[in-house]
Design a protein around this motif. Sequence first.
Motif, short mmCIF file in Angstrom:
data_model
loop_
_atom_site.label_atom_id
_atom_site.label_comp_id
_atom_site.label_asym_id
_atom_site.label_seq_id
_atom_site.Cartn_x
_atom_site.Cartn_y
_atom_site.Cartn_z
N HIS A 293 0.66 -1.20 -0.06
CA HIS A 293 0.18 0.07 0.03
C HIS A 293 0.81 1.24 0.00
N GLY A 294 2.15 1.18 -0.66
CA GLY A 294 2.95 2.49 -0.75
C GLY A 294 3.86 2.58 0.35
N LEU A 295 3.71 1.80 1.33
CA LEU A 295 4.63 2.01 2.64
C LEU A 295 6.06 1.44 2.30
N ALA A 296 6.27 0.47 1.03
CA ALA A 296 7.52 0.00 0.85
C ALA A 296 8.50 1.41 0.22
N ALA A 297 7.82 2.07 -0.29
CA ALA A 297 8.59 3.26 -0.95
C ALA A 297 8.77 4.41 -0.01
N GLU A 298 8.22 4.46 1.09
CA GLU A 298 8.17 5.46 2.19
C GLU A 298 9.55 5.61 2.91
N ASP A 299 10.10 6.84 3.17
CA ASP A 299 11.00 6.98 4.14
C ASP A 299 10.80 6.18 5.43
N PRO A 300 11.63 5.29 5.86
CA PRO A 300 11.74 4.77 7.01
C PRO A 300 10.99 5.28 8.25
N LYS A 301 11.47 6.55 8.32
CA LYS A 301 10.96 7.64 9.61
C LYS A 301 9.61 7.95 9.35
N ASP A 302 8.90 8.15 8.13
CA ASP A 302 7.71 8.14 7.86
C ASP A 302 6.68 6.93 8.04
N ILE A 303 7.08 5.79 8.31
CA ILE A 303 6.44 4.70 8.32
C ILE A 303 5.83 4.23 9.91
N PRO A 304 4.48 4.21 10.14
CA PRO A 304 4.12 3.92 11.63
C PRO A 304 4.99 2.71 12.04
N LYS A 305 5.33 3.05 13.54
CA LYS A 305 6.23 2.24 14.25
C LYS A 305 5.97 0.57 14.12
N LYS A 306 4.49 0.43 14.14
CA LYS A 306 4.03 -0.81 14.12
C LYS A 306 4.42 -1.54 12.88
N ASN A 307 4.65 -0.92 11.81
CA ASN A 307 4.83 -1.44 10.53
C ASN A 307 6.13 -1.43 10.11
N ARG A 308 7.11 -1.09 10.84
CA ARG A 308 8.46 -0.76 10.27
C ARG A 308 9.26 -2.18 10.14
N THR A 309 9.18 -2.95 11.08
CA THR A 309 9.94 -4.13 11.11
C THR A 309 9.48 -4.85 9.73
N MET A 310 8.19 -4.94 9.58
CA MET A 310 7.68 -5.68 8.61
C MET A 310 8.18 -5.18 7.31
N ILE A 311 7.83 -3.76 7.12
CA ILE A 311 8.36 -3.02 5.74
C ILE A 311 9.82 -3.41 5.61
N ARG A 312 10.62 -3.28 6.40
CA ARG A 312 11.99 -3.39 6.58
C ARG A 312 12.19 -4.96 5.87
N LYS A 313 11.53 -5.85 6.58
CA LYS A 313 11.78 -7.29 6.07
C LYS A 313 11.31 -7.55 4.61
N LEU A 314 10.38 -6.78 4.32
CA LEU A 314 9.66 -7.15 2.91
C LEU A 314 10.62 -6.46 2.02
N LYS A 315 11.13 -5.26 2.04
CA LYS A 315 12.23 -4.59 1.15
C LYS A 315 13.38 -5.43 1.28
N GLU A 316 13.91 -5.92 2.35
CA GLU A 316 15.06 -6.90 2.29
C GLU A 316 14.94 -8.02 1.39
N PHE A 317 13.83 -8.57 1.58
CA PHE A 317 13.24 -9.74 0.74
C PHE A 317 13.37 -9.46 -0.87
N THR A 318 12.68 -8.10 -1.20
CA THR A 318 12.83 -7.79 -2.52
C THR A 318 13.99 -7.66 -3.31
N GLU A 319 14.88 -6.98 -2.10
CA GLU A 319 16.32 -6.95 -2.92
C GLU A 319 16.93 -8.15 -2.87
N TRP A 320 16.75 -9.06 -2.14
CA TRP A 320 17.43 -10.23 -2.14
C TRP A 320 17.09 -11.26 -3.11
N LEU A 321 15.69 -11.03 -3.47
CA LEU A 321 15.16 -11.80 -4.55
C LEU A 321 15.43 -11.20 -5.81
N MET A 322 15.46 -10.06 -5.97
CA MET A 322 15.96 -9.39 -7.22
C MET A 322 17.43 -9.90 -7.56
#
Length: 221
Positions: free
Chosen positions: A161-190
């Motif tokens: 929902h657009g959170l993956a493209a946000e600056d980490p500091k603008d992501i709600p704290k409850k979602n930061r770990t999930m978004i970080r892992k999702l972005k790490e997975f994306t970069e790893w898979l690419m």
Amino acid sequence: MMEHEYSRYSEGLIPSRPERVLEMERYAREHRVPIMQLEGMEALLQILRVQRPKRILEIGTAIGYSAIRMAEALPGTQVVTIEREPAMQDKAENNIGESDAAERIRLVRGDALELGDNLPEGPFDALFIDAAKGQYKRFFDIYEPLLSDSGVIYCDNMFMHGLAAEDPKDIPKKNRTMIRKLKEFTEWLMSHPGYDSALLPVGDGLMISTKKESTEEGAVL
């Protein structure tokens, strides 16, 4: 034409769907059940029509929407889908039972991360990951070995929902770990040495990963 106008235009071109499918979509909206966005769903179905998999393994059933859509779009294809939430399991079972492809959809009740020796029997021609976004890497590690030699991996919600493209500091704290892992997975898979991947900007972001061809010595090209 603005982005939302493109989206509205493309949605207007999507073929009509049976009333029971529309009812699942209404139920998902009213009860905030996360099903695949319509544009992404239609894109996935068209890609699957090209691939023509005989067996699909889905991680994350929810109410059975995508499993039903895939099975009904692909006559003869078998879908095995895994769901851990009891309430979702029961709703999915009811929806699947009312579908035209009920005999080709198998619902596995359990946590996809904890099935152990009870994993579905492979091989599968397609793996569709659409469950806990922070666990995509673990889902990949567990279920990728069940793919056939020509198997394809599809991952939904890569934009979250657009959170993956946000600056980490603008992501709600409850979602930061999930978004970080999702972005790490994306970069790893690419950059995975065994797969060619592309992230398509449809729906909430659809990743498609195909196995690289192997040489006679076993190295990937």
